[in-house]
Scaffold this active site. Structure first.
Site, PDB file in Angstrom:
ATOM      1  N   HIS A  52      22.784  29.641  -5.178  1.00  0.00           N
ATOM      2  CA  HIS A  52      22.723  28.195  -5.437  1.00  0.00           C
ATOM      3  C   HIS A  52      22.658  27.965  -6.941  1.00  0.00           C
ATOM      4  CE1 HIS A  52      18.452  29.306  -5.378  1.00  0.00           C
ATOM      5  NE2 HIS A  52      18.128  28.136  -5.895  1.00  0.00           N
ATOM      6  N   HIS A  54      20.565  26.501  -9.179  1.00  0.00           N
ATOM      7  CA  HIS A  54      19.402  26.345 -10.047  1.00  0.00           C
ATOM      8  C   HIS A  54      19.398  27.382 -11.167  1.00  0.00           C
ATOM      9  CE1 HIS A  54      17.003  24.005  -6.766  1.00  0.00           C
ATOM     10  NE2 HIS A  54      17.810  23.235  -7.460  1.00  0.00           N
ATOM     11  N   ASP A  56      17.220  29.135 -12.696  1.00  0.00           N
ATOM     12  CA  ASP A  56      16.497  30.400 -12.606  1.00  0.00           C
ATOM     13  C   ASP A  56      17.203  31.401 -11.702  1.00  0.00           C
ATOM     14  OD1 ASP A  56      15.788  28.762 -10.375  1.00  0.00           O
ATOM     15  OD2 ASP A  56      14.012  29.978 -10.007  1.00  0.00           O
ATOM     16  N   HIS A  57      18.369  30.999 -11.160  1.00  0.00           N
ATOM     17  CA  HIS A  57      19.182  31.911 -10.354  1.00  0.00           C
ATOM     18  C   HIS A  57      20.549  32.197 -10.987  1.00  0.00           C
ATOM     19  CE1 HIS A  57      16.692  32.041  -6.597  1.00  0.00           C
ATOM     20  NE2 HIS A  57      16.126  31.042  -7.259  1.00  0.00           N
ATOM     21  N   HIS A 109      17.383  23.437   0.703  1.00  0.00           N
ATOM     22  CA  HIS A 109      16.835  23.517  -0.654  1.00  0.00           C
ATOM     23  C   HIS A 109      17.786  22.801  -1.613  1.00  0.00           C
ATOM     24  CE1 HIS A 109      14.527  25.190  -3.951  1.00  0.00           C
ATOM     25  NE2 HIS A 109      15.603  25.762  -4.462  1.00  0.00           N
ATOM     26  N   ASP A 126      16.553  30.729  -2.164  1.00  0.00           N
ATOM     27  CA  ASP A 126      15.330  29.947  -2.001  1.00  0.00           C
ATOM     28  C   ASP A 126      15.308  29.201  -0.679  1.00  0.00           C
ATOM     29  OD1 ASP A 126      14.644  30.854  -4.485  1.00  0.00           O
ATOM     30  OD2 ASP A 126      14.767  28.914  -5.494  1.00  0.00           O
ATOM     31  N   HIS A 164      11.952  34.836  -4.729  1.00  0.00           N
ATOM     32  CA  HIS A 164      10.683  34.708  -5.438  1.00  0.00           C
ATOM     33  C   HIS A 164       9.586  35.527  -4.768  1.00  0.00           C
ATOM     34  CE1 HIS A 164      11.765  31.309  -8.143  1.00  0.00           C
ATOM     35  NE2 HIS A 164      12.601  31.024  -7.168  1.00  0.00           N
TER      36      HIS A 164
END
Length: 254
Positions: A52, A54, A56-57, A109, A126, A164
Site C-alpha cells: 500500500h 503509506h 513507512d512502506h 486500511h 497493515d 509492524h
C-alpha cells in the site's frame, strides 16, 4: 529459502525472502538503509513488493532503485505510488524469477491495499497484524471484515508476515476482549519471551491468529458478548460487531 524481517523505524518490518545465493524479494521497504545494510552482507534484491501507499512502506524505494535501477517494483493500482514498474490487482499472479505470488485485494486500511500470498507466506502489510488488524483510514468496516475473512480462509500453516511489531500492544487489548482464551494466554507468554530476548514475534501463522486474534473471532460467542458488553447494547450482525470492536480498540488504553 530464508525469511528475514529487517527492522525499520520504531516498529516496522521490511520483509526479505531470499534464496541460498542471496537473491531476495524485498517487501514494503519504508527505509532504504536496512536493505542497503543487508546488501553489504550479501543480500541481492531481485524485486520489490509493495502492499500500500503509506510512506513507512514505500519511502525507501527511490533510493533502492538508484542503487539497482532495473529492480522491478510491484505495487497496487494507486497513483499515490509513483515508483511502480508493474501494477497488480486482485487475482493477478506476480512472478519474479522462481517466486510466484497471488495478489489478494484487501481494502480497509487503504482502499487499494493488496496482499501477496505464495510459498506458504502471506505478506499482508497493515491489514492483518498478530493479535490485531489495521486501522480503517480509507475503507469501511464491511470492506475490512471481508478482507480479513479472505485472509483467514487461507491454509492455517500460512506464515503471516505483517508490517509492524505490534503483538504485545495488541495483546493487551485482546486479553481484555477474551480473557479466558488459553491459546491467547500462551501466545502472549511466548511473545513476551521473544521480545525480552530481542526476537521478533513474527511471523505468526493463520491458525494461531484464528485462535487468538479477536478481529478474526467476531463470530465466537465470548467475543460477541464482550463487544456487546462494552457497547452497552446488542450488536446487530457481524459487520456491526467488527465495527464496534475496531472502535473499541481505537479508543483503548492499556
Amino acid at each position: 529459502m530464508h525469511l528475514l524481517p529487517l527492522p525499520a523505524f520504531d516498529d516496522n518490518y521490511i520483509w526479505t525472502w531470499r534464496d541460498d545465493a542471496g537473491r531476495a524479494l524485498v517487501v514494503d521497504p519504508g527505509q532504504a538503509g536496512p536493505v542497503l545494510a543487508a546488501a553489504d552482507d550479501g543480500l541481492q534484491p531481485a524485486g520489490i513488493l509493495l502492499t500500500h501507499h503509506h510512506g513507512d512502506h514505500i519511502g525507501g524505494v527511490d533510493e533502492l532503485r538508484r542503487r539497482w535501477p532495473t529492480l522491478p517494483v510491484i505495487a497496487p493500482v494507486d497513483d499515490r505510488i509513483t515508483t511502480a514498474s508493474q501494477r497488480v490487482g486482485d487475482g493477478d499472479r506476480v512472478r519474479i524469477g522462481d517466486w510466484v505470488f497471488e495478489t489478494i485485494a484487501v481494502p480497509g486500511h487503504t482502499v487499494s491495499h493488496i496482499a501477496f500470498h505464495g510459498h506458504g507466506l502471506l505478506f499482508c502489510g497493515d491489514t492483518l497484524f498478530s493479535l490485531g488488524c489495521g486501522r480503517m483510514f480509507e475503507g469501511t468496516p464491511a470492506q475490512m471484515l471481508g478482507s480479513l475473512d479472505r485472509l483467514a480462509a487461507l491454509p492455517g500453516d500460512t506464515l503471516v508476515c505483517c508490517g509492524h511489531e505490534y503483538t504485545l500492544s495488541n495483546a493487551a487489548f485482546a486479553r481484555v476482549v477474551e480473557p479466558d482464551n488459553p491459546a491467547l494466554a500462551r501466545r502472549i507468554e511466548e511473545a513476551q519471551a521473544m521480545r525480552q530476548s530481542g526476537r521478533p514475534t513474527l511471523p505468526s501463522t493463520l491458525a494461531l491468529e484464528c485462535a487468538t486474534n479477536p478481529f478474526l473471532r467476531v463470530d465466537v460467542p465470548a467475543v460477541g458478548a464482550a463487544i456487546a458488553g462494552h457497547a452497552g447494547h446488542a450488536v446487530d450482525g457481524r459487520v456491526d460487531a467488527f465495527a464496534a470492536l475496531r472502535r473499541w480498540k481505537d479508543g483503548f488504553r492499556a
